[in-house]
Design an enzyme around this catalytic site. Structure first.
Site, short mmCIF file in Angstrom:
data_model
loop_
_atom_site.label_atom_id
_atom_site.label_comp_id
_atom_site.label_asym_id
_atom_site.label_seq_id
_atom_site.Cartn_x
_atom_site.Cartn_y
_atom_site.Cartn_z
N CYS A 80 -10.43 4.18 8.44
CA CYS A 80 -9.82 3.99 7.13
C CYS A 80 -9.07 2.66 7.08
CB CYS A 80 -8.89 5.15 6.79
SG CYS A 80 -8.14 5.04 5.15
N LEU A 117 -4.20 4.38 -3.33
CA LEU A 117 -5.63 4.63 -3.31
C LEU A 117 -5.91 6.12 -3.46
CD1 LEU A 117 -6.72 2.30 -0.36
CD2 LEU A 117 -6.53 1.76 -2.80
N SER A 174 5.96 4.06 3.29
CA SER A 174 5.47 3.02 2.37
C SER A 174 6.39 2.88 1.17
CB SER A 174 4.04 3.33 1.93
OG SER A 174 3.96 4.58 1.26
N ALA A 186 0.87 -1.18 0.00
CA ALA A 186 0.00 0.00 0.00
C ALA A 186 0.90 1.22 0.00
CB ALA A 186 -0.91 -0.01 1.23
N MET A 187 0.96 1.93 -1.13
CA MET A 187 1.89 3.05 -1.28
C MET A 187 1.13 4.37 -1.22
SD MET A 187 4.42 1.56 -4.27
CE MET A 187 5.58 2.94 -4.07
N CYS A 237 -6.09 13.37 6.34
CA CYS A 237 -5.79 13.49 4.91
C CYS A 237 -6.84 14.25 4.13
CB CYS A 237 -5.57 12.10 4.30
SG CYS A 237 -7.03 11.06 4.21
N GLY A 275 2.67 7.31 -1.04
CA GLY A 275 3.50 8.37 -1.59
C GLY A 275 4.45 8.96 -0.58
N GLY A 276 4.38 8.49 0.66
CA GLY A 276 5.27 8.96 1.71
C GLY A 276 6.54 8.12 1.79
N VAL A 277 7.45 8.54 2.66
CA VAL A 277 8.73 7.85 2.76
C VAL A 277 8.59 6.45 3.35
CG1 VAL A 277 9.26 8.87 5.02
CG2 VAL A 277 11.13 8.07 3.54
N GLY A 327 3.50 0.56 5.42
CA GLY A 327 4.60 1.27 6.07
C GLY A 327 4.32 1.68 7.49
#
Length: 400
Positions: free
Chosen positions: A113, A45, A26, A19-20, A210, A22-24, A137
């Site tokens: 979530c 997602l 994950s 599950a990515m 978020c 976009g942060g460092v 992550g």
């Protein structure tokens, strides 16, 4: 023979969905697993209309984050997919968040979530793709038990531990999940990201909810639940009117400044009463709560919940994400469950989570938890406090 993820088979024969966000964290997870030879697939997602959050520091899951996740996937050479989960996220997380606030609760949207989007819907997608596990992550760990199932345990870095947000994970989900960063510190993660040449190595951590990139959650609540913005009275414990307010959503438990009322002694927000639109204030000592009634309890400890509780189970609980676990007793009560805090806690709020642990520190095992339905003092000095739900503190740290 088990591989590094405690799974059967060689890494190159083992597909892992990551599950990515976009942060460092994950991104490093994906790069680490790829470097170990796993067949890694990245999935990001799209959860909400992200335009307003693009390029804003401290916001997660935004348009820039999708771009960053794709860039990392290209860098490490893995397939990457973006799934549109906006409608599911709106219904399961945003709508329930606003509804909870309108009823005087303080929800923790990251828990919902994880429970209903990441660890239910995304996990199902990972299985459909033939993956042996879904990796995230999160700073939390899991370990194999004697019967082959897995236990959820706190991260080795207590300051980064995110177990509070994962208490609602089911046993079946836990067996399928993997958390490669559980034994790392944040500096170690960033150093790995630099080693892998990831563009997000120095990216700011997510700090806001978020879908509230401005940090003003009242904007979301006011749009979806306008009744939470209706004016009302500020009263003391005896019901005397001390002033007026412009919506209960603007107040938090323990708040002292900005009440807009004059008093010879310090006054704090004690609770919210949405049915009467009243904000109840009083002395600091009235903030302390000792008994918590729970709803939607999830148990991932040994045996069944009822058998484990028996006549009372001594454990440790955390009622805020930023606090350390404290001694407590879990008891069956009137068809549900009640927690008795040994030392008490200020500002226990309906809607927050009460998470169970088997130890107060170290890599304690998470035994489960529940959402707080109500909280009361052990011996209320004022009748106005008896049986009344406590009010809410600041929104919990949403990182996770």
């Amino acid at each position: 023979m088990l591989n590094s993820l405690d799974l059967e088979g060689r890494p190159q024969d083992t597909r892992i969905v990551v599950a990515m966000s976009g942060g460092v964290d994950s991104s490093t997870t994906a790069a680490l697993l790829k470097s170990e030879g796993y067949d890694v697939v990245g999935i990001t997602l799209q959860l909400y209309d992200h335009g307003a959050a693009i390029h804003r520091k401290g916001a997660c899951c935004a348009g820039q984050d999708i771009h960053d996740a794709r860039a990392v996937a290209d860098r490490i050479g893995i397939p990457h997919y973006v799934l549109d989960y906006e409608s599911r996220f709106q219904e399961s997380v945003i709508d329930s968040f606003a509804a909870s606030y309108a009823t005087g609760e303080t929800p923790v949207p990251c828990i919902e979530c994880n429970r209903s989007i990441k660890f239910r819907d995304l996990l199902s997608t990972a299985r459909e793709l033939g993956a042996s596990a879904l990796a995230t992550g999160h700073y939390v760990s899991s370990r194999r038990l004697a019967d082959g199932s897995r236990a959820l345990v706190c991260a080795s870095d207590a300051d980064r531990d995110q177990s509070y947000f994962l208490f609602a994970t089911t046993r079946d989900q836990l067996d399928y999940l993997r958390f490669p960063l559980g034994d790392m510190t944040k500096p170690q993660t960033r150093e790995l990201a630099r080693k892998f040449g990831l563009s997000v190595a120095d990216k700011h951590d997510s700090q806001d909810i978020c879908f509230v990139p401005t940090g003003r959650y009242t904007d979301v609540v006011g749009r979806l639940k306008p009744n939470a913005m209706e004016p009302g009275e500020i009263v003391d414990l005896d019901g005397r009117v001390l002033g007026k307010h412009q919506g209960i959503v603007h107040f938090t438990v323990g708040q002292r400044r900005g009440l807009g009322i004059a008093s010879t002694a310090p006054l704090y927000v004690l609770r919210l009463e949405p049915s009467t639109r009243r904000v109840v204030v009083g002395p600091r000592e009235a903030l302390r709560m000792d008994r918590i009634v729970l709803r939607d309890v999830n148990w991932i400890g040994d045996s069944s919940l009822d058998r484990a509780v028996g006549d009372g189970l001594e454990l440790f609980v955390r009622v805020r994400s930023t606090r350390r676990p404290q001694p407590a007793w879990l008891r069956a009560q009137d068809g549900g469950y009640q927690v008795e805090l040994v030392a008490g806690e200020d500002g226990v709020s309906p809607g927050q989570a009460c998470v169970f642990y088997d130890a107060p520190a170290g890599q304690a095992r998470v035994l489960g938890g529940g959402f707080i339905k109500s909280a009361t003092p052990r011996a209320a000095g004022k009748s106005a406090l008896r049986g009344a739900p406590a009010s809410r503190p600041q929104v919990a740290d949403a990182r996770g």
